[in-house]
Design an enzyme around this catalytic site. Structure first.
Site, short mmCIF file in Angstrom:
data_model
loop_
_atom_site.label_atom_id
_atom_site.label_comp_id
_atom_site.label_asym_id
_atom_site.label_seq_id
_atom_site.Cartn_x
_atom_site.Cartn_y
_atom_site.Cartn_z
N ASP A 48 40.02 36.94 44.06
CA ASP A 48 39.49 35.71 43.39
C ASP A 48 39.59 35.78 41.89
O ASP A 48 38.59 36.01 41.25
CB ASP A 48 38.04 35.51 43.80
N GLU A 108 37.48 33.33 47.59
CA GLU A 108 36.75 32.13 47.18
C GLU A 108 37.54 30.90 47.58
O GLU A 108 38.76 30.87 47.44
CB GLU A 108 36.54 32.14 45.66
N ASP A 115 38.40 37.99 36.21
CA ASP A 115 39.05 37.84 37.52
C ASP A 115 38.66 38.98 38.45
O ASP A 115 38.37 38.77 39.63
CB ASP A 115 40.57 37.81 37.35
#
Lengths: 195, 195
Positions: B7, B62, B135
């Protein structure tokens, strides 16, 4: 020269530079009920098997910079990503063409309608009847576009496809020009001979 | 239980149900100049190698229903499609969580800010410092979310990720908790021992 077009069906065209013949065309059917990740794996697996069987020299794909909305764009992206991966994993270069380039190459007019494209596909490939599926016809069109442009497509730089790999609809799977057979009769293991 | 979060960086978390530790985290770097298809192959290859090395029990990712625009949504889709493919090809189930679910699971508040998430990641994983990359921190957060929810995420049904797999930025690659090393020092062949 053998070119596999993907948009969002698939169509493989062989050409000696002057005359073309269709090797195979169709659409990929995935289960509409299973997990989305399994459908991606199915698209990737089917295309990888198809590439092994058809042994194209390169892959041509339609690019696009538009989609109905963000949600459909995300979906398109997933399917197109795994399709491109199957091609690059087979060591094939990927050429991309805009819808207008494809129509111009096949019909001679960048704003041609779908039925016009289908009629020209039938004519150029010497088929008894045009592919029943617009997706398969579009895939054959992008392959022909690549052949007509002398393989000078923008290689692997453009990013987008018009629509996701189809998950429903008819399957005009053809093992020989003008002789559509059903999807069921196709076995991925079956070798397609070069005519 | 070992969970690999994606994600759009990646972060692998191991847990006995009570305490968690980070196995690895980082972002995937691809060439910004080469063909897009090669970048997809690189993302797929790196994730497949990472899954082999980390041997997670499942993948958490996600989902998202929004993107800045159609163009970025198409890009996201391509990268996320090949990432999901790497997981499903390794026989792993994919659980998906909304951004609010992830923040609630990690910070306790669905509208938490990124720095809050980073601080909680550091605390929960006993790291000396929080991952430098948002990230990578987000990836660890989605992995922790999956653990906290008892692995009850919506498996492979939701479709969307928040952002594409990063193609630039720092690489806080960590082979051991709290000891970030550079990307260069990581060799995909290197086995990561379970502590």
């Amino acid at each position: 020269m053998r070119v596999l077009g993907i948009d969002p069906g698939y169509g493989c065209v062989e050409s000696d530079g002057r005359r073309h013949r269709m090797v195979i065309c169709g659409t990929i059917q995935t289960s509409a009920t299973g997990p989305f990740s399994d459908r991606l794996a199915s698209i990737h697996g089917e295309l990888a098997a198809l590439i092994r069987d058809c042994a194209p020299d390169c892959v041509a794909i339609e690019n696009l910079f538009h989609a109905t909305n963000v949600r459909s764009a995300l979906l398109l992206g997933h399917a197109r990503g795994v399709a491109m991966l199957a091609a690059v994993q087979a060591g094939l270069s990927i050429a991309e063409y805009t819808p207008a380039e494809i129509k111009r190459a096949v019909v001679g007019y960048g704003r041609a309608e779908k039925p016009q494209v289908q009629r020209m596909i039938k004519l150029l490939l010497g088929m008894e009847r045009a592919p029943a599926s617009h997706d398969a016809a579009d895939a054959l069109a992008v392959a022909i576009c690549h052949i007509h442009s002398g393989g000078a497509g923008k290689k692997g730089q453009a990013l987008f496809a018009r629509a996701p790999l189809s998950s429903k609809g008819t399957v005009p799977f053809c093992l020989e020009p003008g002789r559509p057979t059903s999807w069921r009769s196709y076995r991925p293991g079956r070798r397609l001979s070069r005519a």
